[in-house]
Design a protein around this motif. Sequence first.
Motif, short mmCIF file in Angstrom:
data_model
loop_
_atom_site.label_atom_id
_atom_site.label_comp_id
_atom_site.label_asym_id
_atom_site.label_seq_id
_atom_site.Cartn_x
_atom_site.Cartn_y
_atom_site.Cartn_z
N GLY A 81 36.81 45.73 0.43
CA GLY A 81 37.21 46.45 1.64
C GLY A 81 38.69 46.73 1.72
N ILE A 82 39.07 47.91 2.19
CA ILE A 82 40.46 48.26 2.43
C ILE A 82 40.66 48.38 3.94
CG2 ILE A 82 42.29 49.96 2.05
CD1 ILE A 82 41.48 48.56 -0.49
N VAL A 83 41.59 47.62 4.51
CA VAL A 83 41.77 47.59 5.97
C VAL A 83 43.15 48.10 6.42
CG1 VAL A 83 40.07 45.77 6.34
CG2 VAL A 83 42.45 45.14 5.83
N SER A 84 43.94 48.62 5.49
CA SER A 84 45.20 49.26 5.88
C SER A 84 45.54 50.33 4.86
CB SER A 84 46.35 48.23 5.97
OG SER A 84 46.69 47.74 4.69
N ASN A 85 46.25 51.36 5.31
CA ASN A 85 46.66 52.47 4.44
C ASN A 85 45.49 53.08 3.66
OD1 ASN A 85 49.34 52.57 5.20
ND2 ASN A 85 50.05 51.23 3.57
N GLN A 86 44.36 53.24 4.33
CA GLN A 86 43.18 53.81 3.67
C GLN A 86 43.43 55.22 3.15
OE1 GLN A 86 43.17 52.26 6.63
NE2 GLN A 86 41.34 50.98 6.92
N PHE A 87 44.38 55.93 3.77
CA PHE A 87 44.64 57.32 3.35
C PHE A 87 45.15 57.41 1.91
CE2 PHE A 87 48.76 55.81 4.78
CZ PHE A 87 49.66 56.40 3.91
N LEU A 88 45.59 56.28 1.33
CA LEU A 88 46.07 56.29 -0.04
C LEU A 88 44.95 56.44 -1.06
CD1 LEU A 88 48.62 53.33 0.25
CD2 LEU A 88 49.20 55.76 0.10
N PHE A 89 43.72 56.20 -0.65
CA PHE A 89 42.59 56.16 -1.58
C PHE A 89 41.70 57.38 -1.40
CE2 PHE A 89 44.01 51.93 -0.66
CZ PHE A 89 43.94 51.24 -1.86
N ASP A 90 41.12 57.83 -2.52
CA ASP A 90 40.16 58.92 -2.41
C ASP A 90 38.86 58.38 -1.81
OD1 ASP A 90 38.03 58.41 -4.68
OD2 ASP A 90 39.99 58.04 -5.60
N PRO A 91 38.04 59.23 -1.19
CA PRO A 91 36.84 58.75 -0.49
C PRO A 91 35.87 57.96 -1.36
CG PRO A 91 37.36 61.01 0.13
CD PRO A 91 38.27 60.66 -0.99
N ASP A 92 35.67 58.36 -2.61
CA ASP A 92 34.72 57.65 -3.47
C ASP A 92 35.20 56.23 -3.76
OD1 ASP A 92 33.08 59.86 -3.55
OD2 ASP A 92 33.87 60.60 -5.46
N THR A 93 36.48 56.08 -4.06
CA THR A 93 37.03 54.74 -4.33
C THR A 93 36.96 53.87 -3.09
OG1 THR A 93 38.53 55.64 -6.01
CG2 THR A 93 39.05 53.46 -5.13
N LEU A 94 37.31 54.45 -1.95
CA LEU A 94 37.28 53.70 -0.69
C LEU A 94 35.88 53.21 -0.37
CD1 LEU A 94 39.45 52.97 1.44
CD2 LEU A 94 38.64 54.94 2.76
N ALA A 95 34.88 54.07 -0.58
CA ALA A 95 33.50 53.68 -0.31
C ALA A 95 33.02 52.60 -1.27
CB ALA A 95 32.59 54.91 -0.39
N TYR A 96 33.41 52.69 -2.53
CA TYR A 96 32.99 51.70 -3.52
C TYR A 96 33.57 50.33 -3.18
CZ TYR A 96 32.21 49.40 -8.01
OH TYR A 96 31.83 48.52 -8.98
#
Length: 212
Positions: A81-96
């Motif tokens: 899980g990413i709980v800060s600065n999520q905008f740095l990640f592309d959607p597929d990586t964030l979901a994984y």
Amino acid sequence: MFDVGVVQKIYAIPGLEVGVDAYYKTARDQIDDGQFGAAYVLTAFNFDRGKNVGVELKSSYTNGNFRAYANLAWARQLATGIVSNQFLFDPDTLAYIASHDTYTDHTRIYTASAGVSYRWDSTRFSASMIFGSGMRAGFANIDHVPSYTQVNTGISRDFFLQADRSKPTTLRFDVVNLFDRIYTIRDGTGIGVFAPQFGPRRGFYMGISQKI
């Protein structure tokens, strides 16, 4: 978090010591950083949960002017899980990452080092080796770069230019990456890695030091 370490002298073999360290750590809001984009600037972000576990075996041996050491470590650091600065990640990586235990970018499963030295009169000869199983790479760090081994060697000599023999002048010559092996530390892929990095090429170094 716990950390356990044991060092044992082997009396049947004088001069030999062996030891083991083990650790386990869990974290909330685990901080990490990465290089996002072309600028070589690290940006921090937080994983929701993280855990770090590892074991290190170590040994050393001394016999007169001869010394040797060897270390072997196994480690895993996973986060979810990413709980800060999520905008740095592309959607597929964030979901994984939100639904999978993911290796952090600086995880290297196996590392090892070893070295020997021998002192002859006022001259010391030495050699060392480092090994790494390769840092993470690929989509969401599910892959890793190839392993590598680097060998270094050196020679140093003490000169006693003063009456006080506890304060020698030492000349040293070292060769880093003796066999000039080209290896990749990072290949420019993975979480927060946008540029490749390589180990040092063969290098020759000289130095002088004076104890005071």
